[in-house]
Design a protein around this motif. Structure first.
Motif, PDB file in Angstrom:
ATOM      1  N   UNK A  12       0.876  -1.076   0.056  1.00 17.90           N
ATOM      2  CA  UNK A  12       0.069   0.074  -0.095  1.00 17.90           C
ATOM      3  C   UNK A  12       0.846   1.187  -0.055  1.00 17.90           C
ATOM      4  N   UNK A  13       0.646   2.039  -1.019  1.00 23.59           N
ATOM      5  CA  UNK A  13       1.338   3.388  -0.918  1.00 23.59           C
ATOM      6  C   UNK A  13       0.450   4.430  -1.129  1.00 23.59           C
ATOM      7  N   UNK A  14       0.395   5.509  -0.069  1.00 19.96           N
ATOM      8  CA  UNK A  14      -0.548   6.521  -0.053  1.00 19.96           C
ATOM      9  C   UNK A  14      -2.078   5.951  -0.187  1.00 19.96           C
ATOM     10  N   UNK A  15      -2.525   4.901   0.274  1.00 19.97           N
ATOM     11  CA  UNK A  15      -3.850   4.459   0.369  1.00 19.97           C
ATOM     12  C   UNK A  15      -4.192   3.577  -0.966  1.00 19.97           C
ATOM     13  N   UNK A  16      -3.298   3.452  -1.873  1.00 21.37           N
ATOM     14  CA  UNK A  16      -3.376   2.817  -2.901  1.00 21.37           C
ATOM     15  C   UNK A  16      -2.450   1.298  -3.123  1.00 21.37           C
ATOM     16  N   UNK A  17      -3.165   0.343  -3.588  1.00 19.49           N
ATOM     17  CA  UNK A  17      -2.347  -1.051  -3.598  1.00 19.49           C
ATOM     18  C   UNK A  17      -1.375  -0.671  -4.886  1.00 19.49           C
ATOM     19  N   UNK A  18      -0.066  -1.223  -5.003  1.00 23.97           N
ATOM     20  CA  UNK A  18       0.738  -1.193  -5.954  1.00 23.97           C
ATOM     21  C   UNK A  18       1.303  -2.743  -5.950  1.00 23.97           C
ATOM     22  N   UNK A  19       1.336  -3.177  -7.355  1.00 19.23           N
ATOM     23  CA  UNK A  19       1.990  -4.404  -7.301  1.00 19.23           C
ATOM     24  C   UNK A  19       3.398  -4.599  -7.607  1.00 19.23           C
ATOM     25  N   UNK A  20       4.308  -5.212  -7.194  1.00 14.25           N
ATOM     26  CA  UNK A  20       5.522  -5.290  -7.373  1.00 14.25           C
ATOM     27  C   UNK A  20       5.903  -6.673  -8.222  1.00 14.25           C
ATOM     28  N   UNK A  21       6.414  -6.272  -9.449  1.00 14.64           N
ATOM     29  CA  UNK A  21       6.827  -7.076 -10.348  1.00 14.64           C
ATOM     30  C   UNK A  21       8.342  -7.254 -10.640  1.00 14.64           C
ATOM     31  N   UNK A  22       8.965  -8.131 -11.373  1.00 17.77           N
ATOM     32  CA  UNK A  22      10.370  -8.243 -11.667  1.00 17.77           C
ATOM     33  C   UNK A  22      10.610  -8.679 -12.817  1.00 17.77           C
ATOM     34  N   UNK A  23      11.529  -7.993 -13.505  1.00 22.27           N
ATOM     35  CA  UNK A  23      12.106  -8.267 -14.915  1.00 22.27           C
ATOM     36  C   UNK A  23      13.423  -8.974 -14.740  1.00 22.27           C
ATOM     37  N   UNK A  24      13.260 -10.391 -15.172  1.00 21.55           N
ATOM     38  CA  UNK A  24      14.170 -11.349 -15.161  1.00 21.55           C
ATOM     39  C   UNK A  24      15.371 -10.634 -16.365  1.00 21.55           C
ATOM     40  N   UNK A  25      16.353 -11.336 -16.359  1.00 17.30           N
ATOM     41  CA  UNK A  25      17.430 -11.062 -17.279  1.00 17.30           C
ATOM     42  C   UNK A  25      17.102 -11.286 -18.626  1.00 17.30           C
ATOM     43  N   UNK A 130     -12.156  -8.230  -2.972  1.00 16.41           N
ATOM     44  CA  UNK A 130     -13.361  -8.913  -2.081  1.00 16.41           C
ATOM     45  C   UNK A 130     -13.158  -8.781  -0.626  1.00 16.41           C
ATOM     46  N   UNK A 131     -11.946  -8.938  -0.334  1.00 17.73           N
ATOM     47  CA  UNK A 131     -11.318  -9.089   1.165  1.00 17.73           C
ATOM     48  C   UNK A 131     -11.055  -7.960   1.928  1.00 17.73           C
ATOM     49  N   UNK A 132     -11.035  -6.697   1.057  1.00 16.87           N
ATOM     50  CA  UNK A 132     -10.548  -5.669   1.401  1.00 16.87           C
ATOM     51  C   UNK A 132      -9.120  -5.629   1.987  1.00 16.87           C
ATOM     52  N   UNK A 133      -8.163  -5.842   1.218  1.00 15.37           N
ATOM     53  CA  UNK A 133      -7.002  -6.211   1.502  1.00 15.37           C
ATOM     54  C   UNK A 133      -6.765  -7.130   2.751  1.00 15.37           C
ATOM     55  N   UNK A 134      -7.024  -8.430   2.528  1.00 17.00           N
ATOM     56  CA  UNK A 134      -7.020  -9.341   3.653  1.00 17.00           C
ATOM     57  C   UNK A 134      -5.954  -9.400   4.802  1.00 17.00           C
ATOM     58  N   UNK A 135      -6.103  -9.747   5.887  1.00 17.41           N
ATOM     59  CA  UNK A 135      -4.991  -9.913   6.777  1.00 17.41           C
ATOM     60  C   UNK A 135      -4.128 -10.760   6.544  1.00 17.41           C
ATOM     61  N   UNK A 136      -2.734 -10.559   6.917  1.00 14.06           N
ATOM     62  CA  UNK A 136      -1.704 -11.359   6.671  1.00 14.06           C
ATOM     63  C   UNK A 136      -2.123 -12.779   7.222  1.00 14.06           C
TER      64      UNK A 136
END
Length: 150
Positions: A12-25, A130-136
């Motif tokens: 979560x960044x500034x109230x918004x969900x951001x997804x972390x992706x990786x670029x392989x070689x 649907x889960x409202x950012x589910x609990x860990x």
């Protein structure tokens, strides 16, 4: 069969969900993932790979498990289990991947290289909404150490 594990990782960044992706070689853009080491569970491997590729400690969220299976260039089969995970720390560039991205949903969906990963992100995004950012999840596995093997 080669077995790997990884995660649809977000923060979560500034109230918004951001997804972390990786670029392989090789240029492919996807989720942090890698081989399951001897004695490791899929969940432990996913958390370790997040640490190694995105440089963050993460926590598994919910119980959703995704699976993809495909044929590698050498003809062997690969099966990858993906979970949903969240982190609170900023990602950092590691030597394991070419680049790490932290993107809003639409941009992340557009950047993914493979249709199977797009379908996983779509489903994970729906689950989180649907889960409202589910609990860990508790008991998600041991936390990887910075010196962990690949």
């Amino acid at each position: 069969m080669v077995h790997s594990a990884g995660a649809v990782l977000y923060r979560q960044e500034a109230g918004a969900r951001r997804y972390i992706l990786v670029q392989e070689y090789n240029g492919d853009i996807g989720f942090p993932k890698g081989h399951i080491e001897p004695g490791e569970t899929e969940k432990q491997a996913a958390l370790r790979e997040i640490w190694e590729e995105a440089g963050v400690h993460a926590t598994l969220v919910g119980s959703k498990r995704f699976q993809v299976e495909y044929t590698l260039h050498n003809g062997s089969r690969k099966r990858v289990a993906y979970f949903i995970a969240c982190c609170t720390e900023p990602v950092r560039q590691t030597g394991e991947v070419r680049r790490v991205f932290c993107l809003p949903y639409g941009q992340a969906l557009a950047r993914l290289s493979h249709p199977a990963h797009k379908a996983i992100l779509e489903e994970a995004h729906r689950c989180l909404n649907a889960q409202g950012d589910a609990e860990p999840q508790s008991g998600g596995g041991k936390r990887p150490s910075p010196g962990g093997r690949r």
